[in-house]
Scaffold this active site. Structure first.
Site, PDB file in Angstrom:
ATOM      1  N   ARG A  96       0.822  -1.218   0.000  1.00 18.46           N
ATOM      2  CA  ARG A  96       0.000   0.000   0.000  1.00 18.46           C
ATOM      3  C   ARG A  96       0.852   1.262   0.000  1.00 18.46           C
ATOM      4  O   ARG A  96       0.460   2.270  -0.590  1.00 18.46           O
ATOM      5  CB  ARG A  96      -0.939  -0.009   1.196  1.00 18.46           C
ATOM      6  CG  ARG A  96      -2.036  -1.028   0.999  1.00 18.46           C
ATOM      7  CD  ARG A  96      -2.866  -1.165   2.234  1.00 18.46           C
ATOM      8  NE  ARG A  96      -3.996  -2.038   1.981  1.00 18.46           N
ATOM      9  CZ  ARG A  96      -4.715  -2.591   2.935  1.00 18.46           C
ATOM     10  NH1 ARG A  96      -4.423  -2.373   4.197  1.00 18.46           N
ATOM     11  NH2 ARG A  96      -5.728  -3.364   2.635  1.00 18.46           N
TER      12      ARG A  96
ATOM     13  N   GLY B  10      -9.428 -10.204  -1.687  1.00 21.90           N
ATOM     14  CA  GLY B  10      -8.220 -10.660  -1.000  1.00 21.90           C
ATOM     15  C   GLY B  10      -7.663 -11.990  -1.489  1.00 21.90           C
ATOM     16  O   GLY B  10      -6.476 -12.096  -1.797  1.00 21.90           O
TER      17      GLY B  10
ATOM     18  N   LYS C 116     -19.467 -17.714   0.266  1.00 17.44           N
ATOM     19  CA  LYS C 116     -20.877 -17.422   0.530  1.00 17.44           C
ATOM     20  C   LYS C 116     -21.604 -16.700  -0.588  1.00 17.44           C
ATOM     21  O   LYS C 116     -21.133 -15.689  -1.103  1.00 17.44           O
ATOM     22  CB  LYS C 116     -20.965 -16.552   1.784  1.00 17.44           C
ATOM     23  CG  LYS C 116     -20.577 -17.296   3.032  1.00 17.44           C
ATOM     24  CD  LYS C 116     -20.772 -16.409   4.224  1.00 17.44           C
ATOM     25  CE  LYS C 116     -20.568 -17.195   5.503  1.00 17.44           C
ATOM     26  NZ  LYS C 116     -20.507 -16.301   6.647  1.00 17.44           N
TER      27      LYS C 116
ATOM     28  N   GLY D 151     -13.325  -4.238   0.294  1.00 16.16           N
ATOM     29  CA  GLY D 151     -14.739  -3.866   0.449  1.00 16.16           C
ATOM     30  C   GLY D 151     -15.165  -2.774  -0.519  1.00 16.16           C
ATOM     31  O   GLY D 151     -16.287  -2.790  -1.039  1.00 16.16           O
TER      32      GLY D 151
HETATM   33  P1  AMP Z   1     -15.063 -15.054   0.215  1.00 12.06           P
HETATM   34  O1  AMP Z   1     -14.490 -14.240   1.335  1.00 12.06           O
HETATM   35  O2  AMP Z   1     -16.544 -15.126   0.200  1.00 12.06           O
HETATM   36  O3  AMP Z   1     -14.466 -14.677  -1.136  1.00 12.06           O
HETATM   37  O4  AMP Z   1     -14.634 -16.556   0.499  1.00 12.06           O
HETATM   38  C1  AMP Z   1     -13.306 -16.940   0.598  1.00 12.06           C
HETATM   39  C2  AMP Z   1     -13.242 -18.262   1.277  1.00 12.06           C
HETATM   40  O5  AMP Z   1     -14.027 -19.200   0.561  1.00 12.06           O
HETATM   41  C3  AMP Z   1     -11.858 -18.855   1.374  1.00 12.06           C
HETATM   42  O6  AMP Z   1     -11.478 -18.865   2.725  1.00 12.06           O
HETATM   43  C4  AMP Z   1     -12.039 -20.274   0.843  1.00 12.06           C
HETATM   44  O7  AMP Z   1     -11.402 -21.234   1.618  1.00 12.06           O
HETATM   45  C5  AMP Z   1     -13.528 -20.455   0.924  1.00 12.06           C
HETATM   46  N1  AMP Z   1     -13.993 -21.506   0.020  1.00 12.06           N
HETATM   47  C6  AMP Z   1     -13.819 -21.599  -1.302  1.00 12.06           C
HETATM   48  N2  AMP Z   1     -14.327 -22.749  -1.773  1.00 12.06           N
HETATM   49  C7  AMP Z   1     -14.844 -23.406  -0.709  1.00 12.06           C
HETATM   50  C8  AMP Z   1     -15.507 -24.654  -0.541  1.00 12.06           C
HETATM   51  N3  AMP Z   1     -15.732 -25.461  -1.597  1.00 12.06           N
HETATM   52  N4  AMP Z   1     -15.889 -25.018   0.696  1.00 12.06           N
HETATM   53  C9  AMP Z   1     -15.665 -24.200   1.732  1.00 12.06           C
HETATM   54  N5  AMP Z   1     -15.051 -23.008   1.655  1.00 12.06           N
HETATM   55  C10 AMP Z   1     -14.647 -22.609   0.446  1.00 12.06           C
END
Ligand code: AMP
Length: 416
Positions: free
Chosen positions: A35, A374, A218, A397
């Site tokens: 940064r 990230g 999610k 964000g």
């Molecule tokens: P996000 O912050 O929503 O982009 O999610 C990132 C997280 O999603 C990371 O920590 C990954 O380990 C998790 N992730 C990706 N694929 C899977 C999966 N098939 N099952 C559980 N967690 C997952």
């Protein structure tokens, strides 16, 4: 609108909001100076054009004056990268004399803005059981003193530059409110300009086909982006943990895979909308499943709708990846946000890492590629492809909210 390239900085003092919120180890040494490096071109430009600098930033989430979060810890690196001595104001509200004495080419760094509650405009120290009335009263007090705080910061300078994209989604004193004091002398720095241009190119003027790859854990955290993109993309690839909510919505058997039951209706409506709009929505059809969340788990490849109990989906499969590759290689604009598997565990990181390489290849073949969020940024960086994609967004964000189509206070304050 002014820009730092057109503005005449001769003899002017520029107050610049940067994002120097860098990670420090227990000895206060910077462990990642990305940064700081990112802000250097803007800072150098002002100095080259005959101006002086008053730099302001936050560091961490202090609840008041805390030595651990003092920006004095990072001065050495700013001096090293800027090649100029950096003076320090250890109270950002008491820098009048130092600011007034600044000569062209000189630099003053203000202490952490968040040592004052007024920066964020949120009351501090409220009792946990404070009533709504008390909360409202405390908020009114901070809001009132926030005006004085902002005015003071503005009084140090002749012009204002916002180069902190990471906080552009916050209407804080230094990121948005201060701009009002510089109606004709406010502008974006190069980091802000670059981020805005890259995201606008994807959202508003993409070369087609436009493909978005959205992964992560999610649906609930990505739904805003998906809903905004669905009106714009030609292809939507959904990977990572999100897939299983969609598969369950389609009636598939997902074993122990991550799933948000309260998002099943949302998943259904996304699939319906994609169909109505003629957008190709590509789910991770064949997946790697594991019987534990660890590097020595047993694994196998199965159809995403045939996952046995006791097993969970953890990565895409080579087959799916090849299929995605076909789509991506035909795309002219590609946005990637979110990992395609549990990439923190090396055994489940294959497709996320391979995607980084695929995007580098697509960029070399002329596509515009934007990587944000990230985990996807970490993947392209770890794989050594950060310089080989068109743009890596560090906005977190702020990038998500901009992709969702929201108006960011830090951008509005300058663009109007
Ligand atoms: P996000 O912050 O929503 O982009 O999610 C990132 C997280 O999603 C990371 O920590 C990954 O380990 C998790 N992730 C990706 N694929 C899977 C999966 N098939 N099952 C559980 N967690 C997952």
């Amino acid at each position: 609108m002014q820009t730092i390239d057109t503005y005449d900085f001769t003899g002017k003092k520029a107050i610049v909001r940067v994002d120097f919120n860098v990670p420090l180890d227990e000895n206060f040494k910077i462990t990642d100076d990305t940064r700081i490096r990112a802000a250097i071109p803007t800072l150098k430009k002002v100095l080259e054009k005959g101006g002086s600098l008053i730099i302001m930033s936050h560091l961490g989430r202090p609840k008041g004056v805390t030595d651990k979060y003092s920006l004095k810890h990072i001065i050495y690196r700013v001096e090293e990268k800027l090649g100029v001595k950096v003076q320090f104001a250890d109270d950002c509200m008491k820098a009048d004399a130092q600011a007034a004495a600044l000569k062209p080419g000189e630099v003053l760094l203000l202490e952490n803005l968040r040592f004052y509650a007024e920066e964020e405009g949120k009351p501090r120290g409220l009792a946990e059981d404070a009533s709504d009335e008390e909360k409202k009263a405390a908020k009114a007090v901070v809001k009132a003193s926030q005006k004085e705080f902002t005015k003071k910061l503005a009084s140090y300078a002749d012009c204002y530059i916002n180069d902190a994209f990471g906080t552009a989604h916050r209407a804080h004193a230094s990121t948005a409110l201060i701009a009002d004091y510089f109606p004709n002398d406010k502008m974006f720095g190069y980091v802000m300009e670059g981020e805005i241009k890259a995201i606008d190119q994807v959202l508003n003027t993409p070369a087609r086909p436009l493909t978005a790859i959205i992964g992560g854990a999610k649906v609930s955290s990505k739904i805003g982006i998906i809903e905004n993109l669905i009106d714009r993309v030609d292809n939507l690839i959904i990977g990572g943990g999100m897939v299983y909510t969609f598969v369950k919505a389609l009636g598939g058997k997902i074993g122990n895979s991550i799933c948000e039951d309260d998002q099943i209706e949302v998943a259904k409506s996304i699939m319906k909308k994609a169909e109505e709009k003629g957008i190709d929505l590509h789910l991770d059809r064949k997946v790697l499943i594991a019987d534990a969340f660890s590097n020595d788990a047993n694994t196998q490849y199965v159809k995403n709708s045939e996952i046995p109990d006791g097993w969970e989906g953890v990565d895409a499969s080579p087959e799916t990846f090849e299929y995605w590759k076909g789509i991506i290689s035909k795309s002219k604009t590609i946005l990637w946000n979110g990992p395609l598997g549990v990439f923190e565990i090396p055994k489940f990181a294959t497709c996320t890492n391979k995607m980084a390489g695929l995007l580098a290849e697509a960029t070399e073949n002329g596509a515009f590629t934007l990587v944000g969020g990230g985990d996807s940024v970490a993947a392209v960086t770890q794989m050594g492809y950060a310089e080989k994609v068109s743009y890596v967004s560090t906005g977190g964000g702020a990038m998500l909210e901009y992709l969702e189509g929201k108006e960011l206070p830090g951008i509005k304050a300058i663009r109007g």
